[in-house]
Design an enzyme around this catalytic site. Structure first.
Site, mmCIF file in Angstrom:
data_model
loop_
_atom_site.group_PDB
_atom_site.id
_atom_site.type_symbol
_atom_site.label_atom_id
_atom_site.label_comp_id
_atom_site.label_asym_id
_atom_site.label_seq_id
_atom_site.Cartn_x
_atom_site.Cartn_y
_atom_site.Cartn_z
ATOM 1 N N GLY A 45 0.812 -1.217 0.000
ATOM 2 C CA GLY A 45 0.000 0.000 0.000
ATOM 3 C C GLY A 45 0.841 1.259 0.000
ATOM 4 N N VAL A 53 20.443 5.280 -5.075
ATOM 5 C CA VAL A 53 21.079 6.259 -4.180
ATOM 6 C C VAL A 53 22.468 6.686 -4.627
ATOM 7 C CG1 VAL A 53 19.735 5.568 -2.144
ATOM 8 C CG2 VAL A 53 21.980 4.539 -2.550
ATOM 9 N N TYR A 146 32.646 -2.350 3.467
ATOM 10 C CA TYR A 146 31.402 -2.253 4.242
ATOM 11 C C TYR A 146 31.648 -1.510 5.552
ATOM 12 C CZ TYR A 146 26.925 -3.596 6.303
ATOM 13 O OH TYR A 146 25.685 -3.577 6.882
HETATM 14 N N1 NAP Z 1 20.528 -7.798 7.328
HETATM 15 C C1 NAP Z 1 21.417 -7.557 8.286
HETATM 16 O O1 NAP Z 1 21.815 -8.462 9.039
HETATM 17 C C2 NAP Z 1 21.951 -6.145 8.487
HETATM 18 C C3 NAP Z 1 22.845 -5.933 9.548
HETATM 19 C C4 NAP Z 1 23.342 -4.649 9.776
HETATM 20 C C5 NAP Z 1 22.939 -3.617 8.945
HETATM 21 N N2 NAP Z 1 22.084 -3.843 7.916
HETATM 22 C C6 NAP Z 1 21.714 -2.704 7.080
HETATM 23 O O2 NAP Z 1 20.309 -2.657 6.906
HETATM 24 C C7 NAP Z 1 19.992 -2.052 5.637
HETATM 25 C C8 NAP Z 1 19.000 -2.955 4.899
HETATM 26 O O3 NAP Z 1 19.606 -4.235 4.761
HETATM 27 P P1 NAP Z 1 18.795 -5.537 4.298
HETATM 28 O O4 NAP Z 1 19.300 -6.646 5.116
HETATM 29 O O5 NAP Z 1 17.347 -5.261 4.235
HETATM 30 O O6 NAP Z 1 19.392 -5.697 2.812
HETATM 31 P P2 NAP Z 1 18.759 -6.347 1.499
HETATM 32 O O7 NAP Z 1 17.754 -7.367 1.838
HETATM 33 O O8 NAP Z 1 19.928 -6.728 0.651
HETATM 34 O O9 NAP Z 1 18.002 -5.095 0.802
HETATM 35 C C9 NAP Z 1 18.767 -3.988 0.410
HETATM 36 C C10 NAP Z 1 17.841 -2.910 -0.143
HETATM 37 O O10 NAP Z 1 18.656 -1.799 -0.562
HETATM 38 C C11 NAP Z 1 18.389 -1.524 -1.931
HETATM 39 N N3 NAP Z 1 19.563 -1.020 -2.610
HETATM 40 C C12 NAP Z 1 20.769 -1.620 -2.796
HETATM 41 N N4 NAP Z 1 21.579 -0.840 -3.520
HETATM 42 C C13 NAP Z 1 20.882 0.281 -3.819
HETATM 43 C C14 NAP Z 1 21.163 1.464 -4.539
HETATM 44 N N5 NAP Z 1 22.355 1.635 -5.141
HETATM 45 N N6 NAP Z 1 20.198 2.412 -4.660
HETATM 46 C C15 NAP Z 1 19.003 2.234 -4.063
HETATM 47 N N7 NAP Z 1 18.646 1.140 -3.381
HETATM 48 C C16 NAP Z 1 19.591 0.167 -3.256
HETATM 49 C C17 NAP Z 1 17.930 -2.850 -2.521
HETATM 50 O O11 NAP Z 1 17.218 -2.609 -3.719
HETATM 51 P P3 NAP Z 1 17.147 -3.734 -4.907
HETATM 52 O O12 NAP Z 1 16.045 -4.690 -4.525
HETATM 53 O O13 NAP Z 1 16.859 -2.940 -6.123
HETATM 54 O O14 NAP Z 1 18.490 -4.402 -4.951
HETATM 55 C C18 NAP Z 1 17.063 -3.374 -1.389
HETATM 56 O O15 NAP Z 1 15.802 -2.750 -1.398
HETATM 57 C C19 NAP Z 1 21.327 -1.863 4.912
HETATM 58 O O16 NAP Z 1 21.746 -0.520 5.011
HETATM 59 C C20 NAP Z 1 22.271 -2.786 5.661
HETATM 60 O O17 NAP Z 1 23.618 -2.384 5.591
HETATM 61 C C21 NAP Z 1 21.575 -5.078 7.658
#
Ligand code: NAP
Length: 224
Positions: A45, A53, A146
């Protein structure tokens, strides 16, 4: 009804943020690199807007499309993970890519959306960072791109907190934990719904005294 803009909302933490915010009645703009492949986001929604970005033209275009639209809370969530190799494996291109997406992108998104954020009532900016961006927590090395990109994001947040704090903005860095997403992988202990419920509790409870600080999803303050 408060309005949120969540970057990187096609999957993972961003998608779940959109889902939970819409479910509780908030207005959400979720961004996708390719809006034609954002069916899960659209199904929440949320309004879908295009944003890559690390493409300054895409960031500027989003700001222009949203001119006149008030946004209460910006969640800079989009990011890339991966651990990369050791020193012999590093390339300039790969290091630039981490910095462009995880650090420079969010600060330029904030810059482009500032008129919309100034028009909002809540004036909150949350950066989804990582414990791996903590210098104090780096006890094992590796993940050069990273780690450095998230440390840079943390520093950008502190400068934003100083500059925008004068106008009543609260800017924070949040660590979501190790979360079950594409990035976190199946071995991650934390279900995405739990991490996001915690992140929203943090964002909902923000006060001016929190600005410029780094919090774990459970509310503990983290070391830089
Ligand atoms: N998962 C963890 O354990 C964890 C731990 C610490 C921090 N984080 C942080 O949490 C945040 C979200 O992580 P997540 O686990 O949800 O990751 P994810 O499942 O890989 O999803 C990443 C998201 O970011 C988007 N993205 C990637 N590159 C981009 C770009 N150049 N421009 C715009 N959008 C972009 C992706 O879009 P697409 O679908 O188009 O690729 C997707 O929507 C990140 O900043 C990550 O560093 C995650």
């Amino acid at each position: 009804m408060p309005s949120y803009l969540v970057t990187g909302a096609t999957r993972g933490i961003g998608l779940e943020l959109a889902r939970q915010l819409v479910a509780r009645g908030d207005a959400v703009i979720g961004t996708a690199r390719d809006p034609d492949h954002a069916d899960a986001l659209r199904a929440t929604g949320a309004r879908v807007e295009a944003l890559t970005v690390d493409d300054p033209a895409s960031v500027a275009a989003l700001g222009a499309r949203l001119a006149g639209t008030a946004i209460d809370v910006l969640v800079n969530n989009a990011g890339i993970g991966g651990h990369g190799g050791g020193l012999p494996d590093l390339t300039a291109a790969e290091l630039h890519r981490y910095l462009a997406i995880n650090a420079i992108g969010p600060v330029l998104v904030t810059q482009a959306l500032l008129p919309s954020l100034r028009a909002g009532r809540l004036r909150r900016i949350a950066h989804v960072s990582s414990l791996m961006g903590s210098v104090a927590d780096n006890t094992s090395g590796g993940a050069y791109g990273y780690r450095a990109s998230k440390a840079a994001l943390n520093m950008f947040n502190r400068s934003l907190a100083h500059e925008l704090g004068r106008d009543g903005f609260v800017c924070v860095v949040l660590n979501p934990g190790w979360v079950q997403t594409d990035m976190g992988g199946a071995r991650a202990p934390l279900p995405v719904a739990q991490s996001v419920a915690d992140l929203l509790a943090r964002i909902d409870g923000l006060t001016a005294a929190d600005s410029g600080r780094f919090f774990h999803h459970d509310g503990r303050e983290l070391p830089w």
